[in-house]
Motif scaffolding. Sequence first.
Motif, mmCIF file in Angstrom:
data_model
loop_
_atom_site.group_PDB
_atom_site.id
_atom_site.type_symbol
_atom_site.label_atom_id
_atom_site.label_comp_id
_atom_site.label_asym_id
_atom_site.label_seq_id
_atom_site.Cartn_x
_atom_site.Cartn_y
_atom_site.Cartn_z
ATOM 1 N N SER A 1 0.813 -1.204 0.000
ATOM 2 C CA SER A 1 0.000 0.000 0.000
ATOM 3 C C SER A 1 0.849 1.257 0.000
ATOM 4 O O SER A 1 1.932 1.300 0.565
ATOM 5 C CB SER A 1 -0.891 0.004 1.250
ATOM 6 O OG SER A 1 -1.497 1.262 1.427
ATOM 7 N N SER A 2 0.341 2.313 -0.629
ATOM 8 C CA SER A 2 1.038 3.585 -0.621
ATOM 9 C C SER A 2 0.949 4.250 0.754
ATOM 10 O O SER A 2 1.659 5.203 1.039
ATOM 11 C CB SER A 2 0.458 4.517 -1.689
ATOM 12 O OG SER A 2 -0.926 4.735 -1.449
ATOM 13 N N ASP A 3 0.046 3.769 1.606
ATOM 14 C CA ASP A 3 -0.094 4.307 2.956
ATOM 15 C C ASP A 3 0.771 3.506 3.929
ATOM 16 O O ASP A 3 0.329 3.100 4.996
ATOM 17 C CB ASP A 3 -1.561 4.249 3.401
ATOM 18 C CG ASP A 3 -2.445 5.107 2.513
ATOM 19 O OD1 ASP A 3 -1.972 6.174 2.077
ATOM 20 O OD2 ASP A 3 -3.583 4.704 2.255
ATOM 21 N N ALA A 4 2.010 3.273 3.548
ATOM 22 C CA ALA A 4 2.895 2.437 4.346
ATOM 23 C C ALA A 4 3.180 3.067 5.694
ATOM 24 O O ALA A 4 3.396 4.270 5.809
ATOM 25 C CB ALA A 4 4.209 2.186 3.602
ATOM 26 N N GLU A 5 3.186 2.231 6.722
ATOM 27 C CA GLU A 5 3.501 2.682 8.068
ATOM 28 C C GLU A 5 4.973 2.490 8.403
ATOM 29 O O GLU A 5 5.498 3.133 9.302
ATOM 30 C CB GLU A 5 2.643 1.922 9.086
ATOM 31 C CG GLU A 5 1.153 2.131 8.922
ATOM 32 C CD GLU A 5 0.359 1.274 9.885
ATOM 33 O OE1 GLU A 5 0.864 1.010 10.994
ATOM 34 O OE2 GLU A 5 -0.754 0.850 9.526
ATOM 35 N N VAL A 6 5.629 1.572 7.705
ATOM 36 C CA VAL A 6 7.045 1.302 7.926
ATOM 37 C C VAL A 6 7.747 1.274 6.580
ATOM 38 O O VAL A 6 7.227 0.717 5.612
ATOM 39 C CB VAL A 6 7.256 -0.044 8.655
ATOM 40 C CG1 VAL A 6 8.750 -0.357 8.776
ATOM 41 C CG2 VAL A 6 6.611 -0.022 10.033
ATOM 42 N N SER A 7 8.921 1.878 6.533
ATOM 43 C CA SER A 7 9.741 1.855 5.329
ATOM 44 C C SER A 7 11.059 1.168 5.652
ATOM 45 O O SER A 7 11.735 1.528 6.620
ATOM 46 C CB SER A 7 10.008 3.278 4.834
ATOM 47 O OG SER A 7 10.846 3.270 3.693
ATOM 48 N N ALA A 8 11.413 0.158 4.856
ATOM 49 C CA ALA A 8 12.625 -0.626 5.096
ATOM 50 C C ALA A 8 13.466 -0.678 3.828
ATOM 51 O O ALA A 8 12.933 -0.735 2.720
ATOM 52 C CB ALA A 8 12.277 -2.041 5.550
ATOM 53 N N ALA A 9 14.779 -0.664 3.997
ATOM 54 C CA ALA A 9 15.693 -0.703 2.853
ATOM 55 C C ALA A 9 16.725 -1.798 3.044
ATOM 56 O O ALA A 9 17.187 -2.050 4.158
ATOM 57 C CB ALA A 9 16.392 0.646 2.688
ATOM 58 N N TRP A 10 17.078 -2.443 1.935
ATOM 59 C CA TRP A 10 18.099 -3.492 1.923
ATOM 60 C C TRP A 10 19.234 -3.066 0.999
ATOM 61 O O TRP A 10 18.995 -2.494 -0.066
ATOM 62 C CB TRP A 10 17.519 -4.807 1.396
ATOM 63 C CG TRP A 10 16.710 -5.605 2.355
ATOM 64 C CD1 TRP A 10 17.081 -6.747 3.001
ATOM 65 C CD2 TRP A 10 15.350 -5.346 2.774
ATOM 66 N NE1 TRP A 10 16.057 -7.208 3.798
ATOM 67 C CE2 TRP A 10 14.978 -6.367 3.684
ATOM 68 C CE3 TRP A 10 14.412 -4.354 2.484
ATOM 69 C CZ2 TRP A 10 13.722 -6.421 4.286
ATOM 70 C CZ3 TRP A 10 13.164 -4.401 3.081
ATOM 71 C CH2 TRP A 10 12.826 -5.423 3.970
ATOM 72 N N VAL A 11 20.455 -3.367 1.403
ATOM 73 C CA VAL A 11 21.622 -3.102 0.578
ATOM 74 C C VAL A 11 22.362 -4.421 0.377
ATOM 75 O O VAL A 11 22.712 -5.105 1.344
ATOM 76 C CB VAL A 11 22.546 -2.050 1.222
ATOM 77 C CG1 VAL A 11 23.743 -1.763 0.313
ATOM 78 C CG2 VAL A 11 21.773 -0.757 1.493
ATOM 79 N N TYR A 12 22.582 -4.790 -0.903
ATOM 80 C CA TYR A 12 23.193 -6.073 -1.256
ATOM 81 C C TYR A 12 24.565 -5.844 -1.884
ATOM 82 O O TYR A 12 24.763 -4.895 -2.646
ATOM 83 C CB TYR A 12 22.323 -6.825 -2.264
ATOM 84 C CG TYR A 12 20.887 -7.005 -1.845
ATOM 85 C CD1 TYR A 12 20.538 -7.500 -0.589
ATOM 86 C CD2 TYR A 12 19.845 -6.686 -2.732
ATOM 87 C CE1 TYR A 12 19.217 -7.680 -0.227
ATOM 88 C CE2 TYR A 12 18.517 -6.869 -2.371
ATOM 89 C CZ TYR A 12 18.207 -7.357 -1.125
ATOM 90 O OH TYR A 12 16.889 -7.532 -0.761
#
Length: 353
Positions: free
Chosen positions: A31-42
């Motif tokens: 959803s565009s109404d995200a409550e949490v934003s997470a990022a991964w770096v590979y």
Amino acid sequence: MTRQVSRREAIAGIGSAAALGLAGCSESVSSSDAEVSAAWVYNSEIGDLGWSWAHNEGRKAVADENDWLDTQYTEAVAPEESEQVFRQYANSGVDIIFGCTFGYQDPMATVAEEYPDVYFEHNTGYTTKENMGRYMGRIYEARYLAGQAAGMLTETDTLGYVAAFPIAEVVRGINAYTLGAASVNDSVTTKVRWTNSWFDPPSESEAAGALLDENVDVMAQHQDSPAALTEAANADIWATGYDAPMQEQAGDNYLTSPIWHWEEFYGPTIEAVRDGEWEADAYWEGMDSGICDIDDWGPEVPQDVKDEVNASREEIINDNLDVWAGSKFEGESDEFLFQEMGSYVENVEGEVP
């Protein structure tokens, strides 16, 4: 929504949160109404198997399951470039950042100090801070099982192991694999060749070829690529992979692979962020948690091998089998096993470089 941020744009966009949001391509996942934003770096390209692929499968799984989650990732980031990428994600307002290789430890620790309101998780390392945790699984349990299969099937009593870097993580895997083999065949010897890289198919093929010249008839590896398995298949010997199912590369010569299910860590960790309950810790669970296991068996693996290994698997899961029992590492602390193991068990040839 999930965004793939290119390495070039992530690095070029330092200091500009807007650049991060516009970079790369996107696919509709949440959803565009995200409550949490997470990022991964590979550290490598995702591809269709290997270390980064396994982590990305975990990312996709948690994104698919949670419509309140926004995920982003950047692939093929060298450790020396990672600090810039971590800082860019932190600037963008991401809640939590996962760094998925050992070489990211110090750069992530530096950025974590600068952004105390962002959560960081480092994979395979040993450093923690108030806002930086670490995580890894006891993949050595699955290595032990793959070694058992190898020990039952070798006819030359000589196993080959193409290894990445001589760090505790890799040495631990070599030892567990060998102890598994020795538990069913006390005459077995493991020969090791080092590539000093996580992903270098030509070097991996060369190392596998050198092992073939030494009469090995089962091949194992600890890299992102299946190059060692391909060499084994071409030589018509058994092979075990790592990170992901690799039967396609090894064909009828495939035994199994120790594999990851990273969603078993990513899911609860991100939920803790959402619930305001995240704490920096040192996650290191085993097969009983579901974080790691062995892959399905290859098509030609005999039933008696499957039965023996499956029985050991149940013993490990039920805490009735200690991989290190009877070895020089029996009774060692988790801290030692995790970050200090630097020598081989008896049935491994040579010494750690």
